[in-house]
Write a protein that holds these residues in place. Sequence first.
Motif, mmCIF file in Angstrom:
data_model
loop_
_atom_site.group_PDB
_atom_site.id
_atom_site.type_symbol
_atom_site.label_atom_id
_atom_site.label_comp_id
_atom_site.label_asym_id
_atom_site.label_seq_id
_atom_site.Cartn_x
_atom_site.Cartn_y
_atom_site.Cartn_z
ATOM 1 N N MET A 189 0.824 -1.205 0.000
ATOM 2 C CA MET A 189 0.000 0.000 0.000
ATOM 3 C C MET A 189 0.862 1.260 0.000
ATOM 4 S SD MET A 189 -3.061 -1.002 2.642
ATOM 5 C CE MET A 189 -3.731 0.655 2.583
ATOM 6 N N VAL A 190 1.948 1.232 0.779
ATOM 7 C CA VAL A 190 2.841 2.393 0.820
ATOM 8 C C VAL A 190 3.476 2.621 -0.550
ATOM 9 C CG1 VAL A 190 5.001 3.281 1.793
ATOM 10 C CG2 VAL A 190 3.302 2.227 3.282
ATOM 11 N N VAL A 191 3.926 1.541 -1.184
ATOM 12 C CA VAL A 191 4.536 1.661 -2.514
ATOM 13 C C VAL A 191 3.519 2.177 -3.522
ATOM 14 C CG1 VAL A 191 5.527 0.330 -4.421
ATOM 15 C CG2 VAL A 191 6.299 -0.083 -2.092
ATOM 16 N N ALA A 192 2.302 1.653 -3.473
ATOM 17 C CA ALA A 192 1.270 2.102 -4.409
ATOM 18 C C ALA A 192 0.979 3.588 -4.235
ATOM 19 C CB ALA A 192 -0.008 1.285 -4.195
ATOM 20 N N LEU A 193 0.882 4.045 -2.999
ATOM 21 C CA LEU A 193 0.624 5.469 -2.754
ATOM 22 C C LEU A 193 1.795 6.334 -3.208
ATOM 23 C CD1 LEU A 193 -1.031 5.226 0.766
ATOM 24 C CD2 LEU A 193 -2.161 5.836 -1.379
ATOM 25 N N ALA A 194 3.011 5.827 -3.063
ATOM 26 C CA ALA A 194 4.174 6.578 -3.530
ATOM 27 C C ALA A 194 4.121 6.769 -5.041
ATOM 28 C CB ALA A 194 5.461 5.856 -3.124
ATOM 29 N N TYR A 195 3.701 5.735 -5.761
ATOM 30 C CA TYR A 195 3.614 5.855 -7.221
ATOM 31 C C TYR A 195 2.435 6.724 -7.652
ATOM 32 C CZ TYR A 195 7.430 2.686 -8.290
ATOM 33 O OH TYR A 195 8.666 2.126 -8.412
ATOM 34 N N VAL A 196 1.347 6.680 -6.903
ATOM 35 C CA VAL A 196 0.240 7.608 -7.190
ATOM 36 C C VAL A 196 0.731 9.045 -7.076
ATOM 37 C CG1 VAL A 196 -1.964 8.484 -6.324
ATOM 38 C CG2 VAL A 196 -1.610 6.019 -6.546
ATOM 39 N N ASN A 197 1.519 9.311 -6.040
ATOM 40 C CA ASN A 197 2.062 10.658 -5.888
ATOM 41 C C ASN A 197 2.987 11.029 -7.043
ATOM 42 O OD1 ASN A 197 2.519 13.098 -4.084
ATOM 43 N ND2 ASN A 197 4.619 12.386 -4.382
ATOM 44 N N GLN A 198 3.725 10.031 -7.570
ATOM 45 C CA GLN A 198 4.597 10.313 -8.713
ATOM 46 C C GLN A 198 3.792 10.743 -9.936
ATOM 47 O OE1 GLN A 198 8.174 10.406 -8.971
ATOM 48 N NE2 GLN A 198 7.522 10.662 -6.862
ATOM 49 N N VAL A 199 2.673 10.087 -10.157
ATOM 50 C CA VAL A 199 1.809 10.471 -11.282
ATOM 51 C C VAL A 199 1.272 11.886 -11.069
ATOM 52 C CG1 VAL A 199 -0.343 9.943 -12.487
ATOM 53 C CG2 VAL A 199 1.194 8.084 -11.799
ATOM 54 N N LEU A 200 0.833 12.175 -9.841
ATOM 55 C CA LEU A 200 0.299 13.510 -9.559
ATOM 56 C C LEU A 200 1.384 14.574 -9.669
ATOM 57 C CD1 LEU A 200 -2.020 12.668 -6.529
ATOM 58 C CD2 LEU A 200 -2.619 12.841 -8.957
ATOM 59 N N PHE A 201 2.593 14.255 -9.229
ATOM 60 C CA PHE A 201 3.712 15.188 -9.368
ATOM 61 C C PHE A 201 3.994 15.481 -10.841
ATOM 62 C CE2 PHE A 201 8.280 15.470 -10.316
ATOM 63 C CZ PHE A 201 8.593 16.663 -9.681
ATOM 64 N N THR A 202 3.967 14.429 -11.653
ATOM 65 C CA THR A 202 4.219 14.616 -13.082
ATOM 66 C C THR A 202 3.140 15.478 -13.714
ATOM 67 O OG1 THR A 202 5.275 12.427 -13.125
ATOM 68 C CG2 THR A 202 4.684 13.407 -15.245
ATOM 69 N N VAL A 203 1.891 15.233 -13.337
ATOM 70 C CA VAL A 203 0.790 16.070 -13.841
ATOM 71 C C VAL A 203 1.018 17.531 -13.451
ATOM 72 C CG1 VAL A 203 -1.682 16.565 -13.592
ATOM 73 C CG2 VAL A 203 -0.904 14.198 -13.883
ATOM 74 N N TYR A 204 1.406 17.759 -12.213
ATOM 75 C CA TYR A 204 1.644 19.126 -11.726
ATOM 76 C C TYR A 204 2.751 19.807 -12.533
ATOM 77 C CZ TYR A 204 3.308 22.859 -8.654
ATOM 78 O OH TYR A 204 3.722 24.079 -8.155
ATOM 79 N N VAL A 205 3.851 19.117 -12.755
ATOM 80 C CA VAL A 205 4.976 19.722 -13.480
ATOM 81 C C VAL A 205 4.606 19.986 -14.937
ATOM 82 C CG1 VAL A 205 7.345 19.349 -14.285
ATOM 83 C CG2 VAL A 205 6.701 18.715 -11.951
ATOM 84 N N LEU A 206 3.912 19.042 -15.567
ATOM 85 C CA LEU A 206 3.551 19.210 -16.969
ATOM 86 C C LEU A 206 2.572 20.368 -17.161
ATOM 87 C CD1 LEU A 206 3.140 15.483 -18.127
ATOM 88 C CD2 LEU A 206 5.023 17.049 -18.651
ATOM 89 N N ARG A 207 1.611 20.491 -16.280
ATOM 90 C CA ARG A 207 0.574 21.503 -16.450
ATOM 91 C C ARG A 207 0.984 22.877 -15.927
ATOM 92 N NH1 ARG A 207 -4.734 19.817 -16.770
ATOM 93 N NH2 ARG A 207 -5.232 22.054 -16.743
#
Length: 356
Positions: A1-19
């Motif tokens: 669960m911790v690993v999955a949440l870390a990767y969810v945050n990576q996707v959200l971080f990428t969205v933030y940087v791109l937009r």
Amino acid sequence: MVVALAYVNQVLFTVYVLRVHDGDVSFIAKYLPEGWFALADGPSMRGVAERFPVPESLEPSVLRVQAFFELPLVLLAYVTVLRWLDRGLYRRLARSWLVWAASISYTFVFCAVEWDLRNPYTMDDIVIRVCSAVVTPLLLWWLAGQEESEAGETSPVRLLLFAASVWALGHLVLTVYDTALLYNLGHLGGRLPGAIVAMCVLVGARWTASRLRSDAGAGVALSSIAGGLRWVLVLFFVPALAVRYGPNVGAPVVAAMAGLVVCLVASVCSLRETLAGVGTRRIVLWAAQAVAALSAGGAAGYAAVLVVKDTYYEAGLLRGAGVCFAVVAAVCALTDRWCDIPETVRAEGDVGARPM
């Protein structure tokens, strides 16, 4: 669960940087060393980013979220290894004051690194890490409370499966470290084949271990190896992260000496338990077994380190340690078959083998 949440945050971080920053990570990358922020900037990710509403709200995904997850990832991985070796010992350790001491020790190291890499989010990260240091031990305490207390069985097959499991878990943790904790989601494609192999090894090893029947157990030499490993995991629990970061802060000799001291103390404690009352002859045989096993294991481990050039030195150390331990356990198990034969049985066998 911790690993999955870390990767969810990576996707959200990428969205933030791109937009919000048009894919430019220099706003934060300038504060940190090289090797961070390799974005997964492909068509699929850009498609997700374009459809995400209010991307400005994702600003906390920059460093803050991962600051909370790093401690539980490390501590959960550590106690998972201990649980594979001895569930009863895992339960006792996770519900003792040592889990709080480890949380404080690891958090101090993380905060020291944060301060060394100061950036606009440093103070936020330190506060978040302190909060994580309170929550994580409570989580481990609760998880261990759900576990049935049972003694760990020692056998050659179990220890070999344990070695394979630890290597696989370590490989996966290093993959998460690079692709999630260092914000290098763009590296995931290249690391995915190795991660899949490690996951298959891990699942296969744990599935096999769960179906092993109780056997005759281990001989003297193999028991000393298993006992030493238990002591190492307990004694290394609190200072582990400080030792790991020793080479990064210019103190590799101090880190190596600390690790050596832990191993020596663990060896003494294990031998006092294992060799008590076995007799002088058996102690001499054990010493010969130890020399043979450590020589073979050291050579095999060194060869395993040299066979691949690793991005992170921990990967080579992990592979070498895993191979070394597997060979040492195998040599001890094989030689125990002869050395642990009782004197009376050996004498009767000798008489029966003589011609009339």
